[in-house]
Design a protein around this motif. Structure first.
Motif, short mmCIF file in Angstrom:
data_model
loop_
_atom_site.label_atom_id
_atom_site.label_comp_id
_atom_site.label_asym_id
_atom_site.label_seq_id
_atom_site.Cartn_x
_atom_site.Cartn_y
_atom_site.Cartn_z
N TYR A 28 0.82 -1.22 0.00
CA TYR A 28 0.00 0.00 0.00
C TYR A 28 0.85 1.26 0.00
O TYR A 28 0.32 2.37 -0.01
CB TYR A 28 -0.94 0.01 1.22
CG TYR A 28 -0.21 -0.15 2.54
CD1 TYR A 28 0.41 0.92 3.15
CD2 TYR A 28 -0.11 -1.39 3.16
CE1 TYR A 28 1.09 0.79 4.34
CE2 TYR A 28 0.54 -1.55 4.36
CZ TYR A 28 1.15 -0.45 4.94
OH TYR A 28 1.83 -0.60 6.12
N GLY A 69 10.71 6.71 4.16
CA GLY A 69 11.56 5.54 4.09
C GLY A 69 11.69 4.91 5.49
O GLY A 69 10.89 5.17 6.36
N GLU A 70 12.66 4.07 5.64
CA GLU A 70 12.90 3.52 6.97
C GLU A 70 14.10 4.25 7.57
O GLU A 70 15.21 4.16 7.04
CB GLU A 70 13.16 2.01 6.88
CG GLU A 70 13.69 1.37 8.14
CD GLU A 70 12.88 1.71 9.41
OE1 GLU A 70 11.66 1.87 9.35
OE2 GLU A 70 13.52 1.84 10.48
N SER A 120 5.42 0.46 13.04
CA SER A 120 4.42 0.11 12.04
C SER A 120 4.31 -1.40 11.96
O SER A 120 5.30 -2.07 11.66
CB SER A 120 4.82 0.68 10.67
OG SER A 120 4.95 2.07 10.79
N MET A 190 -4.48 5.27 2.87
CA MET A 190 -4.47 6.50 2.07
C MET A 190 -3.97 6.17 0.66
O MET A 190 -3.41 5.10 0.42
CB MET A 190 -3.55 7.52 2.73
CG MET A 190 -4.07 8.05 4.04
SD MET A 190 -2.94 9.24 4.79
CE MET A 190 -1.81 8.18 5.63
N1 SAM Z 1 9.47 2.98 7.54
C1 SAM Z 1 8.87 3.60 8.67
C2 SAM Z 1 7.69 2.80 9.15
O1 SAM Z 1 7.36 1.81 8.54
O2 SAM Z 1 7.11 3.18 10.16
C3 SAM Z 1 8.49 5.07 8.49
C4 SAM Z 1 7.88 5.49 7.19
S1 SAM Z 1 6.31 4.77 6.79
C5 SAM Z 1 6.01 5.55 5.23
C6 SAM Z 1 5.26 5.60 7.93
C7 SAM Z 1 3.86 5.07 8.06
O3 SAM Z 1 3.15 5.36 6.88
C8 SAM Z 1 3.76 3.58 8.29
O4 SAM Z 1 3.04 3.35 9.47
C9 SAM Z 1 2.98 3.10 7.11
O5 SAM Z 1 2.12 2.03 7.43
C10 SAM Z 1 2.20 4.35 6.72
N2 SAM Z 1 1.74 4.32 5.35
C11 SAM Z 1 2.45 4.18 4.23
N3 SAM Z 1 1.66 4.19 3.13
C12 SAM Z 1 0.41 4.35 3.58
C13 SAM Z 1 -0.85 4.42 2.94
N4 SAM Z 1 -0.97 4.32 1.63
N5 SAM Z 1 -1.94 4.57 3.73
C14 SAM Z 1 -1.83 4.64 5.08
N6 SAM Z 1 -0.67 4.59 5.74
C15 SAM Z 1 0.44 4.44 5.00
#
Ligand code: SAM
Length: 330
Positions: A28, A69-70, A120, A190
């Motif tokens: 996603y 990113g991470e 996450s 989202m």
């Molecule tokens: N890599 C880290 C992590 O996984 O927490 C930080 C970045 S990640 C982009 C941050 C959060 O964005 C994560 O909890 C992820 O699940 C959420 N996320 C990414 N794409 C998303 C989407 N399309 N809809 C909802 N949440 C999203």
């Protein structure tokens, strides 16, 4: 000193992506293949990040979250964290991580006084984890969770709720809060997936998530939300932790939004749904003084959209937001 935007909302919180790279490929968030990562020179350097955060802290932005990113994929991340906690005005530092590489750093994060960690974690099942993230890293993530709890670091678990992928995980995730003082937050999916929305409509919006929880936990009840919270919080009698729902797609919380974002390449976003409103990296690299950069930041803060719908509508390409969350940081 409190900084206010043009809608009289206090601005106190910055979320900064330290990299666009990730060691997972959550379906996603990112496509499986063909991701164009930024070349290293396009990322803000640690020195540039520290200068930006110091300028923002001087304006009253005292809460900082590192994301990506991470974040732990960025080499030497702990060096940056050690420096950021020393910046005057940075009152609390938080991190959002997928937990794959985090466990070895948990003890030092605690020593440095990290305010909280958002982990996450969309599922408690190793097979579903692999299906969702396209990587077999469930074990290291659970180890991180165990260590965060052992070190008493305030921990929130963020789970995106996805039809056909992890609905069977909702109840086990809530059950985690029975014995652990952890907040589990269910997030609406989202459209930030790098390729466009998966669904014409959102299957699991906040109202449906809430009625599902209420059906299975009739004693679930509303508890007060902290100021400027994005999650609506609930408790279950006898459970040590709590449960939250984040209406990230429905955008119910824009009226109290206190946050700005800085992408991995140093672009300022004053709303998650805008397309970037200021190239901070260019200002930093063109030799502008602190005063000039501060003035440009303040100008941007005075032109914030009132909500995520207005921000999305004013994108120059007039297309809905669809870029990968990995460049924004969540
Ligand atoms: N890599 C880290 C992590 O996984 O927490 C930080 C970045 S990640 C982009 C941050 C959060 O964005 C994560 O909890 C992820 O699940 C959420 N996320 C990414 N794409 C998303 C989407 N399309 N809809 C909802 N949440 C999203």
């Amino acid at each position: 000193m409190t900084l206010y935007d043009n809608h009289n909302r206090p601005l106190t919180y910055v979320r900064l992506a330290v990299t666009d790279r990730c060691n997972l490929r959550c379906f996603y968030c990112m496509p499986a293949e063909g991701i164009q990562y930024l070349p290293k020179r396009e990322l803000l350097t640690f020195e540039e990040i520290e200068r930006t955060i110091a300028l923002l802290a001087r304006l009253g932005i005292s809460k900082v979250r590192l994301t990506g990113g991470e974040p732990f994929v960025r080499m030497d991340l702990m060096r940056l964290i050690r420096n950021l906690v020393e910046i005057p005005g940075v009152n609390d530092l938080h991190i959002t991580t997928n937990g794959v590489l985090t466990a070895p750093h948990v003890a030092e994060l605690k020593r440095l006084g990290i305010a909280s960690v958002n982990l996450s974690l969309d599922t408690l099942n190793a097979d579903r984890f692999k299906l969702i993230t396209r990587r077999a890293e469930f074990g290291p993530v659970m180890r991180t969770l165990e260590l965060l709890l052992k070190h008493d670091i305030p921990t929130k678990i963020n789970a995106v709720v996805m039809e056909g992928k992890n609905i069977e995980d909702i109840l086990p995730l809530v059950e985690l809060t029975r014995q652990q003082a952890v907040e589990v937050r269910f997030i609406e999916e989202m459209p930030f997936n790098g390729e466009g929305s998966h669904y014409p409509t959102l299957h699991w919006n906040y109202a449906r998530i809430h009625s599902y929880l209420k059906e299975h936990f009739p004693d679930l009840h509303k508890i007060p939300d902290p100021a400027n919270a994005t999650a609506t919080q609930y408790a279950i009698p006898g459970y040590k932790g709590s449960v939250g729902i984040i209406a990230a797609f429905s955008r119910t919380f824009c009226g109290t939004c206190n946050r700005i974002r800085i992408t991995a390449q140093g672009t300022l976003k004053t709303c998650l749904y805008d397309e970037g409103v200021l190239d901070i990296r260019q200002l930093l690299r063109s030799g502008d003084s602190d005063d000039v950069i501060t003035e440009k930041l303040l100008q941007a803060f005075r032109q914030r959209p009132k909500d995520g719908f207005e921000a999305e509508a004013s994108r120059s390409n007039h297309l809905p937001a669809h870029e990968s969350m990995s460049t924004i940081g969540g």
